[in-house]
Design an enzyme around this catalytic site. Structure first.
Site, PDB file in Angstrom:
ATOM      1  N   PHE A 189     -15.097   4.024  30.313  1.00  0.00           N
ATOM      2  CA  PHE A 189     -15.728   2.724  30.585  1.00  0.00           C
ATOM      3  C   PHE A 189     -14.908   1.900  31.588  1.00  0.00           C
ATOM      4  CE2 PHE A 189     -15.822  -1.758  28.726  1.00  0.00           C
ATOM      5  CZ  PHE A 189     -16.812  -2.199  29.581  1.00  0.00           C
ATOM      6  N   ASN A 207     -10.684  14.158  30.763  1.00  0.00           N
ATOM      7  CA  ASN A 207     -11.048  15.409  30.067  1.00  0.00           C
ATOM      8  C   ASN A 207     -12.417  15.322  29.384  1.00  0.00           C
ATOM      9  OD1 ASN A 207     -10.576  13.830  27.846  1.00  0.00           O
ATOM     10  ND2 ASN A 207      -9.408  15.375  26.717  1.00  0.00           N
ATOM     11  N   ASP A 255      -6.578  17.120  31.447  1.00  0.00           N
ATOM     12  CA  ASP A 255      -6.037  16.455  30.266  1.00  0.00           C
ATOM     13  C   ASP A 255      -4.676  15.826  30.588  1.00  0.00           C
ATOM     14  OD1 ASP A 255      -4.915  16.039  27.573  1.00  0.00           O
ATOM     15  OD2 ASP A 255      -6.644  17.237  26.942  1.00  0.00           O
ATOM     16  N   GLN A 260      -5.486   4.804  32.283  1.00  0.00           N
ATOM     17  CA  GLN A 260      -6.447   4.297  31.285  1.00  0.00           C
ATOM     18  C   GLN A 260      -6.742   5.328  30.207  1.00  0.00           C
ATOM     19  OE1 GLN A 260      -7.609   0.968  32.094  1.00  0.00           O
ATOM     20  NE2 GLN A 260      -5.992   1.370  33.587  1.00  0.00           N
ATOM     21  N   GLN A 299      -7.122   7.868  23.583  1.00  0.00           N
ATOM     22  CA  GLN A 299      -8.085   7.918  22.495  1.00  0.00           C
ATOM     23  C   GLN A 299      -8.208   6.477  22.017  1.00  0.00           C
ATOM     24  OE1 GLN A 299     -10.074  10.511  20.985  1.00  0.00           O
ATOM     25  NE2 GLN A 299     -10.931   8.560  20.332  1.00  0.00           N
ATOM     26  N   TYR A 327      -3.738   3.306  16.059  1.00  0.00           N
ATOM     27  CA  TYR A 327      -4.035   3.051  17.475  1.00  0.00           C
ATOM     28  C   TYR A 327      -3.097   1.969  18.026  1.00  0.00           C
ATOM     29  CZ  TYR A 327      -6.511   1.134  21.528  1.00  0.00           C
ATOM     30  OH  TYR A 327      -6.826   0.648  22.779  1.00  0.00           O
ATOM     31  N   ILE A 355     -22.935  -6.756  10.920  1.00  0.00           N
ATOM     32  CA  ILE A 355     -21.583  -7.297  11.082  1.00  0.00           C
ATOM     33  C   ILE A 355     -20.693  -6.655  10.026  1.00  0.00           C
ATOM     34  CG2 ILE A 355     -20.221  -9.415  10.791  1.00  0.00           C
ATOM     35  CD1 ILE A 355     -22.779 -10.904  11.752  1.00  0.00           C
ATOM     36  N   ARG A 362     -12.900 -13.049  18.304  1.00  0.00           N
ATOM     37  CA  ARG A 362     -12.485 -12.162  19.391  1.00  0.00           C
ATOM     38  C   ARG A 362     -12.512 -12.900  20.718  1.00  0.00           C
ATOM     39  NH1 ARG A 362     -11.164  -9.507  15.955  1.00  0.00           N
ATOM     40  NH2 ARG A 362     -11.593  -7.390  15.307  1.00  0.00           N
TER      41      ARG A 362
HETATM   42  N1  LIG Z   1     -12.509  -1.264  25.797  1.00  0.00           N
HETATM   43  C1  LIG Z   1     -11.668  -2.091  25.205  1.00  0.00           C
HETATM   44  O1  LIG Z   1     -12.090  -3.078  24.606  1.00  0.00           O
HETATM   45  C2  LIG Z   1     -10.178  -1.877  25.280  1.00  0.00           C
HETATM   46  C3  LIG Z   1      -9.359  -2.864  24.719  1.00  0.00           C
HETATM   47  C4  LIG Z   1      -7.980  -2.693  24.765  1.00  0.00           C
HETATM   48  C5  LIG Z   1      -7.442  -1.583  25.398  1.00  0.00           C
HETATM   49  N2  LIG Z   1      -8.267  -0.633  25.925  1.00  0.00           N
HETATM   50  C6  LIG Z   1      -7.646   0.513  26.586  1.00  0.00           C
HETATM   51  O2  LIG Z   1      -8.236   0.660  27.865  1.00  0.00           O
HETATM   52  C7  LIG Z   1      -8.283   2.038  28.215  1.00  0.00           C
HETATM   53  C8  LIG Z   1      -9.702   2.429  28.567  1.00  0.00           C
HETATM   54  O3  LIG Z   1     -10.545   2.197  27.437  1.00  0.00           O
HETATM   55  P1  LIG Z   1     -12.122   2.367  27.503  1.00  0.00           P
HETATM   56  O4  LIG Z   1     -12.726   1.296  26.687  1.00  0.00           O
HETATM   57  O5  LIG Z   1     -12.539   2.539  28.903  1.00  0.00           O
HETATM   58  O6  LIG Z   1     -12.291   3.724  26.679  1.00  0.00           O
HETATM   59  P2  LIG Z   1     -13.034   5.080  27.072  1.00  0.00           P
HETATM   60  O7  LIG Z   1     -12.955   5.944  25.875  1.00  0.00           O
HETATM   61  O8  LIG Z   1     -14.374   4.769  27.634  1.00  0.00           O
HETATM   62  O9  LIG Z   1     -12.126   5.643  28.242  1.00  0.00           O
HETATM   63  C9  LIG Z   1     -11.007   6.462  28.022  1.00  0.00           C
HETATM   64  C10 LIG Z   1     -11.207   7.703  28.844  1.00  0.00           C
HETATM   65  O10 LIG Z   1     -10.052   8.536  28.650  1.00  0.00           O
HETATM   66  C11 LIG Z   1     -10.489   9.855  28.565  1.00  0.00           C
HETATM   67  N3  LIG Z   1      -9.507  10.641  27.822  1.00  0.00           N
HETATM   68  C12 LIG Z   1      -9.278  10.628  26.489  1.00  0.00           C
HETATM   69  N4  LIG Z   1      -8.333  11.517  26.181  1.00  0.00           N
HETATM   70  C13 LIG Z   1      -7.959  12.100  27.348  1.00  0.00           C
HETATM   71  C14 LIG Z   1      -7.028  13.097  27.678  1.00  0.00           C
HETATM   72  N5  LIG Z   1      -6.305  13.707  26.729  1.00  0.00           N
HETATM   73  N6  LIG Z   1      -6.897  13.451  28.976  1.00  0.00           N
HETATM   74  C15 LIG Z   1      -7.653  12.860  29.949  1.00  0.00           C
HETATM   75  N7  LIG Z   1      -8.552  11.920  29.685  1.00  0.00           N
HETATM   76  C16 LIG Z   1      -8.700  11.536  28.399  1.00  0.00           C
HETATM   77  C17 LIG Z   1     -11.824   9.823  27.844  1.00  0.00           C
HETATM   78  O11 LIG Z   1     -12.619  10.975  28.121  1.00  0.00           O
HETATM   79  C18 LIG Z   1     -12.409   8.526  28.402  1.00  0.00           C
HETATM   80  O12 LIG Z   1     -13.293   8.795  29.475  1.00  0.00           O
HETATM   81  C19 LIG Z   1      -7.707   2.803  27.033  1.00  0.00           C
HETATM   82  O13 LIG Z   1      -6.341   3.042  27.280  1.00  0.00           O
HETATM   83  C20 LIG Z   1      -7.882   1.847  25.881  1.00  0.00           C
HETATM   84  O14 LIG Z   1      -6.937   2.097  24.872  1.00  0.00           O
HETATM   85  C21 LIG Z   1      -9.625  -0.760  25.881  1.00  0.00           C
END
Ligand SMILES: NC(=O)c1ccc[n+]([C@@H]2O[C@H](COP(=O)([O-])OP(=O)(O)OC[C@H]3O[C@@H](n4cnc5c(N)ncnc54)[C@H](O)[C@@H]3O)[C@@H](O)[C@H]2O)c1
Length: 328
Positions: free
Chosen positions: A11, A32, A66, A86, A89, A154, A210, A218
């Site tokens: 995302f 991945n 990966d 980014q 998991q 997490y 909810i 939030r």
């Molecule tokens: N969306 C939120 O509200 C939020 C809030 C705080 C932090 N984050 C952090 O932002 C980052 C992106 O989050 P997001 O919401 O886009 O999540 P997401 O799950 O959409 O994106 C993470 C991507 O990483 C990939 N991925 C997972 N394991 C992998 C691996 N071993 N090797 C390569 N790719 C891998 C997934 O396929 C995915 O496309 C993450 O680090 C998440 O922890 C997100």
């Protein structure tokens, strides 16, 4: 500039890749395609970034790979000027079920990126951290001095990731920044998050559910603001070695959010309440003055504007997005 976005099909990574490609950069997205939610959504993320590159002087390459693969990470990190890490998991609840997997991806994966960058001419590694590092609030809004007492595996993995990032800055002089995102939402967002759930259920005549009593609060942060915070780190060494909150303009109770979405889309529906998950933080609220001071971060999208934009986008893309969201 050559930019590597790990998790670039996800995302936030997808929006970053798209924005950087549109700005004419040469972008490599490494992902991945973890089936944590329907990977069809990731294919759309990739398509958006690819289209952006064709409309600019930039380029876009997708690497299926990966972050736990040291050699592969080494190869692509060496070719990049800046890395936006980014890949992770995400998802607090998944981490309660699979803490070791989360550690492996979020911590060891980050170490692979940092270690490869240490051996290269990397200008900067920007790491996606999270409000989950704070956990139990001693005071609100959280500033970056607030203690880190995560309440989920997490959150613990994000603390470890951040600490390694800081240590690589201190010990090896690697230019790094960690951005602590606060609940990010917007077009192509992950399923099973409050806003995508509420909108999807209301549009299908189902009550928004909810988890908990609805008094949780939030800082919902629009993905466009998150992209701007990341983009502000290109071509500058501002905020070197720092961790900064990236939150929004306003804080809202989950119940109020659900009511507003319900009132807009399906006013006759009652709200439903499910059991609260203990690993979910009770409140998150960001003090963003540090990011404002160091990189001029200024979120521009209020929760009402953002939800309106998301709902409009959802309706325009309902044919492909809705089945994938509801399938996850
Ligand atoms: N969306 C939120 O509200 C939020 C809030 C705080 C932090 N984050 C952090 O932002 C980052 C992106 O989050 P997001 O919401 O886009 O999540 P997401 O799950 O959409 O994106 C993470 C991507 O990483 C990939 N991925 C997972 N394991 C992998 C691996 N071993 N090797 C390569 N790719 C891998 C997934 O396929 C995915 O496309 C993450 O680090 C998440 O922890 C997100």
């Amino acid at each position: 500039m050559r930019i590597l976005v790990t998790g670039g099909a996800g995302f936030i990574g997808g929006h970053l890749a798209e924005a950087f490609a549109r700005d004419g950069h040469d972008v490599v997205a490494l992902d991945n395609f973890e089936p944590f939610y329907d990977v069809g959504i990731k294919e759309h993320n990739v398509e958006a970034a690819r289209d952006a590159a064709t409309e600019s002087d930039g380029s876009y390459e997708l690497v299926h790979g990966d972050v736990r693969d040291e050699d592969l990470v080494g190869e692509y990190v060496a070719e990049a000027d800046v890395i936006f890490h980014q890949a992770a998991q995400a998802g607090v609840r998944t981490s309660v079920e699979q803490p070791q997997k989360v550690d492996d991806i979020n911590v060891s994966g980050t170490l692979n990126v940092l270690e490869a960058a240490r051996d290269s001419d990397t200008e900067r590694v920007v790491v996606a951290s999270s409000s989950s590092v704070y956990g139990k609030p001693e005071y609100l809004p959280y500033d970056e001095e607030h203690p880190n007492t995560p309440v989920s595996p997490y959150g613990a993995s994000k603390v470890a990731q951040e600490q390694y990032t800081r240590v690589y800055n201190e010990v090896y002089g690697l230019p790094t920044v960690a951005l602590r995102y606060f609940t990010v939402y917007g077009p192509r967002m992950r399923p099973n998050m409050a806003i995508s759930n509420f909108v999807s259920r209301c549009l299908n005549g189902e009550s928004p559910v909810i988890y908990g009593d609805g008094t949780q609060t939030r800082d919902f942060t629009y993905v466009g603001d998150v992209v701007r915070a990341n983009a502000a780190l290109l071509g500058t060494d501002a905020a070197d070695g720092e961790a900064m909150n990236v939150g929004s303009t306003d804080n809202i109770e989950i119940q109020t959010l659900a009511e507003e979405i319900r009132d807009q889309l399906a006013p006759d529906l009652e709200l439903e309440f499910g059991e609260r998950n203990d690993a979910d933080a009770e409140h998150t609220h960001a003090d963003i003055s540090k990011a404002k001071e160091l990189i001029g971060y200024e979120p521009t999208t209020t929760i009402r504007e953002g939800v309106e934009q998301f709902t409009e986008w959802y309706q325009e893309n309902r044919d492909w997005y809705e089945p994938l969201v509801r399938n996850s």
